[in-house]
Design an enzyme around this catalytic site. Sequence first.
Site, mmCIF file in Angstrom:
data_model
loop_
_atom_site.group_PDB
_atom_site.id
_atom_site.type_symbol
_atom_site.label_atom_id
_atom_site.label_comp_id
_atom_site.label_asym_id
_atom_site.label_seq_id
_atom_site.Cartn_x
_atom_site.Cartn_y
_atom_site.Cartn_z
ATOM 1 N N ASN A 148 55.900 49.104 41.272
ATOM 2 C CA ASN A 148 54.909 49.210 40.197
ATOM 3 C C ASN A 148 54.621 47.840 39.591
ATOM 4 O OD1 ASN A 148 54.353 52.022 40.130
ATOM 5 N ND2 ASN A 148 56.369 52.382 39.234
ATOM 6 N N CYS A 170 53.805 57.266 45.443
ATOM 7 C CA CYS A 170 54.398 57.693 44.184
ATOM 8 C C CYS A 170 54.635 59.190 44.257
ATOM 9 C CB CYS A 170 53.440 57.357 43.034
ATOM 10 S SG CYS A 170 53.992 57.912 41.409
ATOM 11 N N HIS A 171 55.680 59.657 43.598
ATOM 12 C CA HIS A 171 56.024 61.073 43.674
ATOM 13 C C HIS A 171 55.429 61.905 42.544
ATOM 14 C CE1 HIS A 171 59.813 59.323 41.599
ATOM 15 N NE2 HIS A 171 58.928 59.667 40.678
ATOM 16 N N HIS A 200 49.552 57.552 38.214
ATOM 17 C CA HIS A 200 50.120 57.927 36.926
ATOM 18 C C HIS A 200 49.074 58.476 35.962
ATOM 19 C CE1 HIS A 200 53.918 55.161 37.443
ATOM 20 N NE2 HIS A 200 53.917 56.208 38.250
ATOM 21 N N ARG A 267 55.798 63.896 16.452
ATOM 22 C CA ARG A 267 55.306 65.225 16.846
ATOM 23 C C ARG A 267 55.505 65.472 18.326
ATOM 24 N NH1 ARG A 267 50.393 67.713 18.811
ATOM 25 N NH2 ARG A 267 49.333 65.689 19.046
#
Length: 435
Positions: A148, A170-171, A200, A267
């Site tokens: 990355n 990428c997984h 991503h 939150r």
Amino acid sequence: MTTKIVFIGAGSVVFTQGLLADIFAFPELRGVHIALHDIDAERLDTAEGAARAIAVRTGASPRITAHAERREALDGADFVINIVQVGMGEATRTDFEIPARHGVRQTIGDTLGIGGIFRALRTFPLLKALGEDIAAVCPDAWLLNYTNPMAMNVQYLAQATGLKRVVGLCHSVYWTMHDLAELVGVPFDEVGYQAAGVNHQAWVLRFERDGTDLYPLLDARIAEDPELRRRVRVDMYRRLGHYPTETSEHSSEYVPWYLGHASEVERLRLPIGAYLGIVDENVAEYEKTRAALASGAELPVEGTLEYAPQIIHSITTGTPRAVYGNVPNHGLIDNLPATGTVEVPCLVDAMGVQPTRIGSLPAQCAALNRQYLSMNDLVVRAALEDDPRSVRQAAMADPATGAVLPVERIWALCDDMVRAHGELLQPSLRAVLGS
């Protein structure tokens, strides 16, 4: 002729072990040549010991060689797996600690943001040298990149090296769909899906079972569980209409809405600096491997279900399968930039990795992806054109950084990062520009 698979950065021992377990799980790949390369002699020795132990445990009989010199390792390669992390854990800590002093929160820091920018700039010199070596000694090899920031690295490889057989792996899509299937109570092997976008930050475009849309089941689960609504990517899905394919920790860093607000951090339970814990875990796992090898204890052999071993098997045997790959956007997604790296389904067989044309993404999803790719383009441009101003402009274009810092402080932050990373950057980008 024996298939040769080269690991660049083999000292990332934990990942190397998992990939080797996957490779040796295929009967047709148990006699391959595994060539390991790392610049750290101790880590290279550990990787070699682990590879030999895994071969014994799995009943494989590969040829295993270890090389301090990269071009020697690459000579005659059919596949090159890049898992290098330039600067290792020390550089990663810098990527978190200096931005934090400037008021920038990060969770993973490896894709966009200040962490992603400087991880890319540290990696590009290695990628350029690697590309030159591949062109010289194994021009027909497939370069399978795991390092990355994925999208920036693949774009740089395409534009700086001219290599054509490059795919970033990428997984995130696979595990997102695995988790969604579990969430809605449908066996994963009964789920059909399609995702596309950028690494991503791809989007689940279809989520089905026997042609029936499963999104309504997901909506029902979210409606009945308030804790699910405390996840960033669930929040994004509810507002954008398509589920993002990376964890909430990752997803929070690519938009301006979350990390800059303490109330949203609370939150949505965002773990600031989470990747530093992963770094510590990886070091601990490496030490466990070293200790096991020294004592003669058995190493665990656990497969990873990663795409690289599947690609190698498909190309060498002609077995067709579908994977998700990160490749240059040559007409694959109409409403994203042509020079950007996109993540799309790919067919793999004896002909290689063949990306699938998607057409257009939903407008709201493409809008976020374009912002992501515009920032990437500035980082790659900085390296290709030896332009330190483009580094700062990339940070200005980054949504999460721009949400919390005025431009003078963004430039000051970049100066501090340049000072800290020093000789890991190409010489033209080491300039301190001031604000």
